[in-house]
Design an enzyme around this catalytic site. Sequence first.
Site, mmCIF file in Angstrom:
data_model
loop_
_atom_site.group_PDB
_atom_site.id
_atom_site.type_symbol
_atom_site.label_atom_id
_atom_site.label_comp_id
_atom_site.label_asym_id
_atom_site.label_seq_id
_atom_site.Cartn_x
_atom_site.Cartn_y
_atom_site.Cartn_z
ATOM 1 N N GLY A 83 0.842 -1.209 0.000
ATOM 2 C CA GLY A 83 0.000 0.000 0.000
ATOM 3 C C GLY A 83 0.865 1.242 0.000
ATOM 4 O O GLY A 83 0.582 2.219 0.702
ATOM 5 N N ALA A 84 1.928 1.216 -0.838
ATOM 6 C CA ALA A 84 2.995 2.235 -0.781
ATOM 7 C C ALA A 84 2.496 3.674 -0.931
ATOM 8 O O ALA A 84 3.107 4.598 -0.406
ATOM 9 C CB ALA A 84 4.049 1.934 -1.847
ATOM 10 N N ASP A 125 -3.235 -6.160 -5.462
ATOM 11 C CA ASP A 125 -4.304 -6.052 -4.472
ATOM 12 C C ASP A 125 -3.955 -7.059 -3.363
ATOM 13 O O ASP A 125 -3.302 -8.074 -3.634
ATOM 14 C CB ASP A 125 -5.651 -6.420 -5.127
ATOM 15 C CG ASP A 125 -6.821 -6.112 -4.222
ATOM 16 O OD1 ASP A 125 -7.509 -5.118 -4.475
ATOM 17 O OD2 ASP A 125 -7.050 -6.872 -3.241
ATOM 18 N N LEU A 126 -4.413 -6.780 -2.149
ATOM 19 C CA LEU A 126 -4.098 -7.703 -1.038
ATOM 20 C C LEU A 126 -4.716 -9.085 -1.238
ATOM 21 O O LEU A 126 -4.302 -10.049 -0.603
ATOM 22 C CB LEU A 126 -4.590 -7.114 0.287
ATOM 23 C CG LEU A 126 -3.806 -5.900 0.795
ATOM 24 C CD1 LEU A 126 -4.525 -5.260 1.971
ATOM 25 C CD2 LEU A 126 -2.392 -6.321 1.192
ATOM 26 N N THR A 158 1.678 -2.285 5.439
ATOM 27 C CA THR A 158 0.876 -1.142 5.898
ATOM 28 C C THR A 158 -0.514 -1.121 5.262
ATOM 29 O O THR A 158 -1.431 -0.513 5.809
ATOM 30 C CB THR A 158 1.576 0.203 5.565
ATOM 31 O OG1 THR A 158 1.919 0.192 4.194
ATOM 32 C CG2 THR A 158 2.811 0.418 6.387
ATOM 33 N N SER A 188 -4.166 -1.607 4.310
ATOM 34 C CA SER A 188 -5.387 -2.107 4.953
ATOM 35 C C SER A 188 -6.425 -1.014 4.762
ATOM 36 O O SER A 188 -6.067 0.171 4.808
ATOM 37 C CB SER A 188 -5.144 -2.342 6.453
ATOM 38 O OG SER A 188 -6.119 -3.214 6.983
ATOM 39 N N LYS A 232 -8.915 -4.659 12.353
ATOM 40 C CA LYS A 232 -7.518 -4.587 12.809
ATOM 41 C C LYS A 232 -7.228 -5.630 13.892
ATOM 42 O O LYS A 232 -6.143 -6.201 13.953
ATOM 43 C CB LYS A 232 -7.196 -3.172 13.327
ATOM 44 C CG LYS A 232 -7.281 -2.071 12.287
ATOM 45 C CD LYS A 232 -6.421 -2.292 11.063
ATOM 46 C CE LYS A 232 -4.937 -2.126 11.282
ATOM 47 N NZ LYS A 232 -4.166 -2.268 10.021
ATOM 48 N N PRO A 285 0.083 1.951 16.237
ATOM 49 C CA PRO A 285 0.005 3.413 16.412
ATOM 50 C C PRO A 285 -1.401 3.844 16.815
ATOM 51 O O PRO A 285 -2.375 3.124 16.537
ATOM 52 C CB PRO A 285 0.334 3.955 15.010
ATOM 53 C CG PRO A 285 0.633 2.801 14.140
ATOM 54 C CD PRO A 285 0.182 1.554 14.839
ATOM 55 N N VAL A 343 -2.449 8.952 13.805
ATOM 56 C CA VAL A 343 -1.222 9.474 13.184
ATOM 57 C C VAL A 343 -1.561 10.758 12.421
ATOM 58 O O VAL A 343 -2.425 10.758 11.543
ATOM 59 C CB VAL A 343 -0.606 8.427 12.222
ATOM 60 C CG1 VAL A 343 0.681 8.967 11.588
ATOM 61 C CG2 VAL A 343 -0.335 7.116 12.963
HETATM 62 N N1 LIG Z 1 -3.394 6.939 10.107
HETATM 63 C C1 LIG Z 1 -3.590 6.516 11.344
HETATM 64 O O1 LIG Z 1 -3.932 7.301 12.251
HETATM 65 C C2 LIG Z 1 -3.352 5.069 11.684
HETATM 66 C C3 LIG Z 1 -3.281 4.720 13.038
HETATM 67 C C4 LIG Z 1 -3.041 3.395 13.386
HETATM 68 C C5 LIG Z 1 -2.868 2.451 12.415
HETATM 69 N N2 LIG Z 1 -2.962 2.804 11.108
HETATM 70 C C6 LIG Z 1 -2.761 1.756 10.107
HETATM 71 O O2 LIG Z 1 -1.724 2.173 9.236
HETATM 72 C C7 LIG Z 1 -1.936 1.625 7.950
HETATM 73 C C8 LIG Z 1 -1.915 2.726 6.909
HETATM 74 O O3 LIG Z 1 -2.933 3.659 7.216
HETATM 75 P P1 LIG Z 1 -2.969 5.122 6.563
HETATM 76 O O4 LIG Z 1 -3.460 6.040 7.596
HETATM 77 O O5 LIG Z 1 -1.690 5.405 5.881
HETATM 78 O O6 LIG Z 1 -4.170 4.929 5.522
HETATM 79 P P2 LIG Z 1 -4.277 5.153 3.944
HETATM 80 O O7 LIG Z 1 -3.551 6.366 3.505
HETATM 81 O O8 LIG Z 1 -5.733 5.062 3.643
HETATM 82 O O9 LIG Z 1 -3.529 3.893 3.371
HETATM 83 C C9 LIG Z 1 -4.126 2.640 3.280
HETATM 84 C C10 LIG Z 1 -3.498 1.902 2.114
HETATM 85 O O10 LIG Z 1 -4.050 0.589 2.053
HETATM 86 C C11 LIG Z 1 -4.295 0.301 0.702
HETATM 87 N N3 LIG Z 1 -5.333 -0.718 0.552
HETATM 88 C C12 LIG Z 1 -6.573 -0.746 1.089
HETATM 89 N N4 LIG Z 1 -7.229 -1.847 0.693
HETATM 90 C C13 LIG Z 1 -6.383 -2.531 -0.115
HETATM 91 C C14 LIG Z 1 -6.470 -3.730 -0.866
HETATM 92 N N5 LIG Z 1 -7.576 -4.497 -0.876
HETATM 93 N N6 LIG Z 1 -5.402 -4.124 -1.593
HETATM 94 C C15 LIG Z 1 -4.271 -3.367 -1.621
HETATM 95 N N7 LIG Z 1 -4.128 -2.221 -0.952
HETATM 96 C C16 LIG Z 1 -5.166 -1.804 -0.217
HETATM 97 C C17 LIG Z 1 -4.733 1.625 0.088
HETATM 98 O O11 LIG Z 1 -4.583 1.556 -1.307
HETATM 99 P P3 LIG Z 1 -5.476 2.443 -2.305
HETATM 100 O O12 LIG Z 1 -4.826 3.785 -2.323
HETATM 101 O O13 LIG Z 1 -5.393 1.720 -3.586
HETATM 102 O O14 LIG Z 1 -6.863 2.482 -1.725
HETATM 103 C C18 LIG Z 1 -3.752 2.569 0.758
HETATM 104 O O15 LIG Z 1 -2.546 2.627 0.055
HETATM 105 C C19 LIG Z 1 -3.259 0.856 8.016
HETATM 106 O O16 LIG Z 1 -2.959 -0.504 8.243
HETATM 107 C C20 LIG Z 1 -3.953 1.467 9.223
HETATM 108 O O17 LIG Z 1 -4.857 0.569 9.820
HETATM 109 C C21 LIG Z 1 -3.199 4.095 10.716
#
Ligand SMILES: NC(=O)c1ccc[n+]([C@@H]2O[C@H](COP(=O)([O-])OP(=O)(O)OC[C@H]3O[C@@H](n4cnc5c(N)ncnc54)[C@H](OP(=O)(O)O)[C@@H]3O)[C@@H](O)[C@H]2O)c1
Length: 221
Positions: A11-12, A62-63, A82, A84, A164, A187, A190
């Site tokens: 999910g880069a 895709d995952l 990362t 999800s 999660k 985390p 964030v």
């Molecule tokens: N931000 C926070 O406050 C926070 C806190 C704790 C934990 N987290 C965790 O950190 C991680 C990243 O979160 P983020 O805040 O950076 O969110 P984000 O910007 O929405 O990133 C999520 C990524 O997951 C990808 N994704 C979702 N479904 C997918 C699938 N079926 N196949 C492949 N890729 C998929 C998305 O790809 P697309 O762009 O293609 O949709 C996106 O690149 C997650 O695991 C989240 O639960 C985040």
Amino acid sequence: MAEKGRVCVTGAGGYIASWVVKLLLSKGYIVHGTVRDPSDEKNAHLKKLEKASENLKLFKADLLEYEALCSAFEGCDGVFHTASPVPPTTVANPEVELMEPAVKGTLNVLKACAEAKVKRVVVVSSGAAVDMNPRWPKGKVKDEACWSDKEYCRATKNWYCLSKTEAESAAFEYAQTSGLDVVTVCPTLVLGPILQSTINASSLVLIKILKGTVLTLYPIY
Ligand SMILES: NC(=O)c1ccc[n+]([C@@H]2O[C@H](COP(=O)([O-])OP(=O)(O)OC[C@H]3O[C@@H](n4cnc5c(N)ncnc54)[C@H](OP(=O)(O)O)[C@@H]3O)[C@@H](O)[C@H]2O)c1
């Protein structure tokens, strides 16, 4: 210069993942990044990162596509998982939109890592997998022994928290049976500068607070 190591970030193009990619590139790693659509404008920022032209390779995955994940992990020493779904609002079909990519997706990633002989996998879990536990004694520090209560998450329709929690527990179970070296990080919310051009759910929380919008959902973390 000798290659420092090869690391994949799933999910880069996401908010947190983009920073991980940037940091790894700055430290001299060769980085593989999985994205669902490499040609999508929302991933364009990755190609502009310093050293990306030489050291970043994007893979379409895709995952739920096991073979695609295997190709992305080939030759990697480490993987940061990362990717999800982090929806900003409620979802119509939690099973398909959240649970499947989070849980089956994580297991696909771990199985593909084992197949590719990856040395260590960092799974980005969340405080959401810890905090939804109404029976945890008030004031007691929440540590590795504290997990969100899955039934409570279901009853309160906190599908993100459930996704999660299920994903992290499945990851530990898989690590135990396979011997794969898996580390999880949890985390909380964030916040900070964003590298991507689109707004992610946690940044949206800050925008809503600044605008004085009432937060009706359990805060995303
Ligand atoms: N931000 C926070 O406050 C926070 C806190 C704790 C934990 N987290 C965790 O950190 C991680 C990243 O979160 P983020 O805040 O950076 O969110 P984000 O910007 O929405 O990133 C999520 C990524 O997951 C990808 N994704 C979702 N479904 C997918 C699938 N079926 N196949 C492949 N890729 C998929 C998305 O790809 P697309 O762009 O293609 O949709 C996106 O690149 C997650 O695991 C989240 O639960 C985040």
